[in-house]
Design an enzyme around this catalytic site. Structure first.
Site, PDB file in Angstrom:
ATOM      1  N   ASP A  85     -11.876 -10.870  -0.296  1.00  0.00           N
ATOM      2  CA  ASP A  85     -13.146 -11.124   0.399  1.00  0.00           C
ATOM      3  C   ASP A  85     -14.216 -10.253  -0.246  1.00  0.00           C
ATOM      4  OD1 ASP A  85     -12.351  -8.720   1.651  1.00  0.00           O
ATOM      5  OD2 ASP A  85     -11.956  -9.679   3.575  1.00  0.00           O
ATOM      6  N   HIS A 118     -10.083  -6.629  -1.759  1.00  0.00           N
ATOM      7  CA  HIS A 118     -11.132  -6.524  -0.731  1.00  0.00           C
ATOM      8  C   HIS A 118     -12.340  -5.888  -1.414  1.00  0.00           C
ATOM      9  CE1 HIS A 118      -8.718  -7.779   2.628  1.00  0.00           C
ATOM     10  NE2 HIS A 118      -7.747  -6.963   2.237  1.00  0.00           N
ATOM     11  N   GLU A 139      -5.775 -11.035  -0.941  1.00  0.00           N
ATOM     12  CA  GLU A 139      -6.602 -10.823   0.260  1.00  0.00           C
ATOM     13  C   GLU A 139      -8.089 -10.790  -0.075  1.00  0.00           C
ATOM     14  OE1 GLU A 139      -5.205  -7.432   2.535  1.00  0.00           O
ATOM     15  OE2 GLU A 139      -3.109  -7.893   2.123  1.00  0.00           O
ATOM     16  N   ASN A 186       2.096  -4.942  -3.346  1.00  0.00           N
ATOM     17  CA  ASN A 186       0.761  -5.416  -2.964  1.00  0.00           C
ATOM     18  C   ASN A 186      -0.101  -4.215  -2.591  1.00  0.00           C
ATOM     19  OD1 ASN A 186      -1.013  -7.685  -2.114  1.00  0.00           O
ATOM     20  ND2 ASN A 186      -0.674  -6.942  -0.015  1.00  0.00           N
ATOM     21  N   GLU A 228       0.818  -1.223   0.000  1.00  0.00           N
ATOM     22  CA  GLU A 228       0.000   0.000   0.000  1.00  0.00           C
ATOM     23  C   GLU A 228       0.851   1.273   0.000  1.00  0.00           C
ATOM     24  OE1 GLU A 228      -2.582  -0.581   3.390  1.00  0.00           O
ATOM     25  OE2 GLU A 228      -3.322  -2.479   2.632  1.00  0.00           O
TER      26      GLU A 228
HETATM   27  O1  9MR Z   1      -7.019  -8.513   8.775  1.00  0.00           O
HETATM   28  C1  9MR Z   1      -6.172  -7.582   9.378  1.00  0.00           C
HETATM   29  C2  9MR Z   1      -6.753  -7.156  10.718  1.00  0.00           C
HETATM   30  O2  9MR Z   1      -6.710  -8.219  11.629  1.00  0.00           O
HETATM   31  C3  9MR Z   1      -6.021  -5.951  11.259  1.00  0.00           C
HETATM   32  O3  9MR Z   1      -6.676  -5.493  12.429  1.00  0.00           O
HETATM   33  C4  9MR Z   1      -5.950  -4.871  10.188  1.00  0.00           C
HETATM   34  C5  9MR Z   1      -5.230  -3.624  10.679  1.00  0.00           C
HETATM   35  O4  9MR Z   1      -5.000  -2.737   9.639  1.00  0.00           O
HETATM   36  O5  9MR Z   1      -5.279  -5.383   9.063  1.00  0.00           O
HETATM   37  C6  9MR Z   1      -5.996  -6.404   8.446  1.00  0.00           C
HETATM   38  O6  9MR Z   1      -5.324  -6.847   7.281  1.00  0.00           O
HETATM   39  C7  9MR Z   1      -5.067  -5.872   6.271  1.00  0.00           C
HETATM   40  C8  9MR Z   1      -3.828  -6.300   5.524  1.00  0.00           C
HETATM   41  O7  9MR Z   1      -2.760  -6.483   6.400  1.00  0.00           O
HETATM   42  C9  9MR Z   1      -3.453  -5.295   4.453  1.00  0.00           C
HETATM   43  N1  9MR Z   1      -4.557  -5.025   3.568  1.00  0.00           N
HETATM   44  C10 9MR Z   1      -5.821  -4.685   4.210  1.00  0.00           C
HETATM   45  C11 9MR Z   1      -6.189  -5.761   5.236  1.00  0.00           C
HETATM   46  C12 9MR Z   1      -7.560  -5.480   5.818  1.00  0.00           C
HETATM   47  O8  9MR Z   1      -7.532  -4.297   6.555  1.00  0.00           O
END
Ligand code: 9MR
Length: 361
Positions: free
Chosen positions: A276, A245, A274, A209, A167
Site C-alpha cells: 500500500d 508498506h 502487502e 516475509n 518479521e
Molecule cells: O492489517 C492488519 C491490521 O488489521 C491489524 O490490526 C494489524 C495488527 O498488527 O496488522 C495488520 O497487518 C499487518 C500484517 O499482518 C503484517 N505486516 C504489517 C501489517 C500492517 O500492520
C-alpha cells in the site's frame, strides 16, 4: 480483383488507425486478475479482525456484499488479513477458531483464487495465553509444532503460499527478541517451523516475509544470509517476500527489483505481499499521480524478476485500510476510494499488467 484489393487495403488502414488510437495496453473493461499474465497471482488482504474490530462498521468480509463482489472480480489471490493469526485462529490453548478462515478459503476456491496463509511465527498478535503463560522450553516447542500441524494441516492443498516466518529481524538485522519462540528457543526454531509446515502441507510454498526490505541494507543482508543458510541445510524454504508498506514520505521503491533479484538468484520465489502507498492528507491530484507511480514501480519490480509469482495489495479500498488507524496524518493508501471507485493507481496497475510479457514458470 483490384477493387477487392483496394477494399482490403482500406480495411487494413482503418485497423491501423484504430490500433494507434487505442490505449496502449488496451486493458479495456478487464479486471486486474484478467489483465495479468497467467503466472502472476494478483492478491489482496481480506478485511476482518485486527483493527476492524474497533471500527464503526460490521466485520467487512462476511457483511459487505459489494466488497465481496469486487474481491471476487479483481483478484486471483486472497490473504486473510488477520483471520489466520494466532490470536484469532487459536484464542485459547485448547480451542481453535477456524470459522472465518474457513469461509475465506471456501470463497477463494469458489472464485478460482489461491490463498496466501498469514502467518505462523510472529512476535505480534499472539494470544495472552501464549505470551503470558509459563511453559518449559519443551512445552513451548510442542505448542508451536502442534499449532503449525493443526493450522497448515487443516488447509493442506488449499494454500499456495504460507508466510511461515513474519518479521523475525529488527531494523539492525538482529533476531527480534519480542518473538517469544525465538527468544525462548533460539533462532534455530525458524528452520523447525519451515520443516513442520512442509510436513503438514508439502505443496505449499513457504516464505520469509517482512517490511523494511524494499531497499538494500542490513535487514536485507540478514535475510539473504539466513536464506542461504537454510537452503544449504536443505530446509524447505521456497520464497522471500517484501510486504512493501510504502509511504510517499520515503520515495518510490526504485531498488526493489534489485533486492528481489538477490533472492531469485538463490533459486527462491519472490513476492510482494502487502503493498500500500500512504500519503499525507489531504489528498491532491498530484499526490494521486505520484502514488500511481509508486504502485507501478513495485509492480514493475515483480514483473522484472523471473520467480516473482505473487503480487498482493494490503486491501483494495480505503474504506477498510489499516493505514489511517495506525498513521493518523496519512491515508488514502489503497487503489480504490471508500465507494470502490478507482484511483489512478488502479488504472496504472491494470495497464501495466495488460502490457506485461506473458511468461511461463
Ligand atoms: O492489517 C492488519 C491490521 O488489521 C491489524 O490490526 C494489524 C495488527 O498488527 O496488522 C495488520 O497487518 C499487518 C500484517 O499482518 C503484517 N505486516 C504489517 C501489517 C500492517 O500492520
Amino acid at each position: 480483383m483490384r477493387k477487392a484489393l483496394r477494399a482490403a487495403v482500406a480495411v487494413l488502414a482503418t485497423a491501423a488507425l484504430v490500433a494507434t488510437a487505442a490505449p496502449p495496453a488496451s486493458a479495456g473493461g478487464k479486471s486486474l486478475r484478467d489483465a495479468a499474465p497467467r503466472y502472476l497471482k494478483i492478491g489482496t488482504a481480506v478485511a476482518g479482525g485486527g483493527h476492524h474490530v474497533d471500527q464503526p462498521y460490521p466485520d467487512p468480509f462476511p457483511n459487505d456484499r459489494k466488497y465481496r463482489q469486487v474481491l471476487a472480480r479483481e483478484f486471483s489471490s486472497a490473504s486473510p488479513e488477520n483471520q489466520m493469526k494466532w490470536e484469532f485462529i487459536h484464542p485459547e490453548r485448547h480451542r481453535y477458531n477456524f470459522g472465518p478462515a474457513d469461509a475465506i478459503v471456501a470463497f477463494a476456491r469458489r472464485h478460482g483464487q489461491v490463498v496466501r496463509g498469514h502467518t505462523l511465527l510472529w512476535h505480534s498478535q499472539n494470544p495472552a495465553w501464549l505470551e503470558e503463560g509459563t511453559f518449559t522450553k519443551a512445552e513451548l516447542r510442542r505448542i508451536l509444532k502442534e499449532h503449525i500441524f493443526t493450522v497448515v494441516g487443516r488447509y493442506r492443498g488449499k494454500i499456495q503460499q504460507w508466510d511461515v516466518a513474519n518479521e523475525i529481524f529488527n531494523e539492525n538485522g538482529e533476531y527480534r527478541q519480542e518473538n517469544i519462540f525465538i527468544r525462548e528457543l533460539g533462532p534455530g526454531i525458524v528452520a523447525d517451523a519451515f520443516r513442520w509446515a512442509h510436513q503438514a502441507d508439502p505443496r505449499a510454498q513457504l516464505f520469509l516475509n517482512d517490511y523494511g526490505v524494499e531497499w538494500p541494507g542490513v535487514k536485507v543482508d540478514a535475510y539473504h544470509a539466513l536464506a542461504s543458510e537454510l537452503l544449504a541445510a536443505r530446509v524447505p524454504l521456497h520464497g522471500f517476500a517484501s510486504q512493501a508498506h510504502l509511504s510517499m514520505r520515503y520515495g518510490a521503491p526504485d531498488q526493489l527489483a534489485a533486492v528481489l533479484q538477490r533472492f531469485d538468484d538463490l533459486g527462491l520465489h519472490t513476492a510482494i505481499t502487502e503493498l500500500d502507498v500512504r500519503m499525507d492528507l489531504p489528498v491532491t491530484d498530484e499526490k494521486l499521480a505520484t502514488q500511481a507511480v509508486y504502485y507501478r514501480t513495485a509492480l514493475d519490480a515483480c514483473l522484472a524478476v523471473d520467480g516473482c509469482n505473487s503480487f498482493t495489495i494490503w486491501g483494495f479500498t480505503d474504506k477498510y485500510s489499516w493505514v489511517p488507524v495506525f498513521f493518523p496524518a496519512e491515508g488514502a493508501a489503497t487503489v480504490m476510494w471508500d465507494d470502490f471507485s478507482r484511483k489512478p493507481a488502479y488504472h496504472t496497475l491494470r495497464d501495466t499488467l495488460a502490457a506485461a510479457p506473458r511468461r511461463h514458470h
